[in-house]
Design a protein around this motif. Structure first.
Motif, PDB file in Angstrom:
ATOM      1  N   GLY A 236       0.793  -1.223   0.000  1.00 38.93           N
ATOM      2  CA  GLY A 236       0.000   0.000   0.000  1.00 38.93           C
ATOM      3  C   GLY A 236       0.823   1.269   0.000  1.00 38.93           C
ATOM      4  O   GLY A 236       0.379   2.282   0.547  1.00 38.93           O
ATOM      5  N   VAL A 237       1.985   1.256  -0.615  1.00 40.69           N
ATOM      6  CA  VAL A 237       2.796   2.470  -0.674  1.00 40.69           C
ATOM      7  C   VAL A 237       2.121   3.508  -1.562  1.00 40.69           C
ATOM      8  O   VAL A 237       2.057   4.695  -1.227  1.00 40.69           O
ATOM      9  N   MET A 238       1.590   3.076  -2.706  1.00 40.46           N
ATOM     10  CA  MET A 238       1.018   4.003  -3.680  1.00 40.46           C
ATOM     11  C   MET A 238      -0.500   4.015  -3.686  1.00 40.46           C
ATOM     12  O   MET A 238      -1.094   4.845  -4.362  1.00 40.46           O
ATOM     13  N   TRP A 239      -1.140   3.090  -3.007  1.00 36.30           N
ATOM     14  CA  TRP A 239      -2.598   3.014  -3.049  1.00 36.30           C
ATOM     15  C   TRP A 239      -3.139   2.685  -1.667  1.00 36.30           C
ATOM     16  O   TRP A 239      -2.396   2.299  -0.770  1.00 36.30           O
ATOM     17  N   SER A 240      -4.442   2.860  -1.501  1.00 34.15           N
ATOM     18  CA  SER A 240      -5.074   2.743  -0.185  1.00 34.15           C
ATOM     19  C   SER A 240      -5.783   1.404  -0.041  1.00 34.15           C
ATOM     20  O   SER A 240      -6.507   0.968  -0.949  1.00 34.15           O
ATOM     21  N   PHE A 241      -5.600   0.754   1.111  1.00 35.34           N
ATOM     22  CA  PHE A 241      -6.333  -0.478   1.396  1.00 35.34           C
ATOM     23  C   PHE A 241      -7.830  -0.203   1.544  1.00 35.34           C
ATOM     24  O   PHE A 241      -8.653  -1.054   1.206  1.00 35.34           O
TER      25      PHE A 241
END
Length: 316
Positions: A236-241
């Motif tokens: 989840g570095v670039m996107w949201s869980f």
């Protein structure tokens, strides 16, 4: 003519063997017993765990000095010098924002996406660099390992300390960037301190394990970039869980498993501390217990496993 025979020879009694000269080993004497008798011990033998820890603590100044020296020399040949410590994660964040935030629209549904992304990149870079340095801790310092007797764990631990120093410098730049996006200090920012300390323990433990693996199998260092890149994508570095869960395309247990992976846990804890819009609802359950458990398990397991092969480093 009379023939006279000589008398039969008389048997000469066997002479007892002379005792071996003083200081020389009898042919059938055990070498280990000889060494014990003269007070000799195996060079480079693994000490007991408690003695090993005491030896590391007595060399804490060497560990700190080694880390500082490597930090100073790391970019000594570059024109911009230490600025690369800040520019590298910033350039990575710019590339990820272009690819994921704009082209793949990962920022949709994520408030304050740039602070969200910057925090994730800076925290992930610390873990990735620590693990990469661990794979070269022994193989990259063979001259030192073979020339001097010291606890070999000093090397991966000093490299982990080096990466922590780099992270602290990077966080100064991150704080300035957060100011630019309207994020100002609150009491929650103090939570970043225990989160980073737990992340440091976890990263150092995994680094110790990788140092032992790479000392015997150098190909590990060639494989690590692919492992780390895959790990980054699922952390989840670039996107949201939360956006992933809201999409309904993945079962809840998959989302929960991704949230509980250690890299994601430490990234989300620092986001929770620094980014106002990242709330507690976006954290996995029992997150602090999970973060402490990962840290203690990785550090204790990695340290003991590294210690068990202490006498093999630099040989062969």
């Amino acid at each position: 003519m009379t023939l006279t025979l000589p008398p039969p020879p008389t048997a000469t009694p066997a002479r007892p063997a002379d005792p071996p000269p003083a200081g020389r080993r009898a042919p059938d004497e055990d070498l280990a017993a000889l060494a014990r008798r003269h007070g000799l011990s195996v060079s480079g033998a693994r000490p007991p765990l408690t003695a090993y820890v005491r030896g590391l603590w007595s060399r804490r100044d060497f560990i700190a000095a080694f880390a500082t020296a490597r930090l100073t020399a790391q970019y000594s040949q570059a024109r911009l010098g230490q600025l690369w410590q800040l520019m590298t994660p910033l350039l990575n964040a710019a590339v990820y924002y272009l690819m994921f935030g704009i082209l793949m629209n990962a920022q949709h549904g994520v408030p304050d996406y740039l602070p969200f992304l910057l925090t994730g990149v800076f925290v992930w870079t610390f873990t990735a660099n620590t693990l990469t340095a661990g794979t070269r801790a022994i193989s990259g310092n063979l001259g030192l390992v073979r020339a001097l007797h010291f606890p070999r764990a000093s090397l991966p631990l000093s490299l982990a300390l080096l990466q922590l120093q780099q992270l602290l410098l990077s966080l100064a730049a991150l704080v300035v960037l957060l100011f630019c996006f309207g994020e100002f200090p609150t009491w929650s920012w103090l939570l970043a301190v225990p989160a980073i300390l737990l992340q440091t323990l976890f990263s150092a433990g995994v680094s110790l394990a990788l140092a032992r693996l790479a000392a015997r199998t150098p190909d590990i260092s060639q494989l690590m970039p692919f492992v780390l890149r895959t790990w980054m994508y699922v952390s989840g570095v670039m996107w949201s869980f939360s956006s992933m869960a809201a999409s309904g395309r993945f079962p809840d247990w998959v989302v929960l498993a991704l949230r509980c992976n250690p890299a994601a846990v430490y990234i989300d804890l620092v986001r929770f501390a620094l980014v106002r819009s990242f709330t507690a609802e976006q954290l996995p359950p029992h997150v602090w217990a999970l973060a402490a458990g990962w840290a203690l398990l990785a550090f204790a397991g990695g340290f003991v496993w590294f210690w068990k092969a202490e006498e093999t480093y630099g040989r062969g």
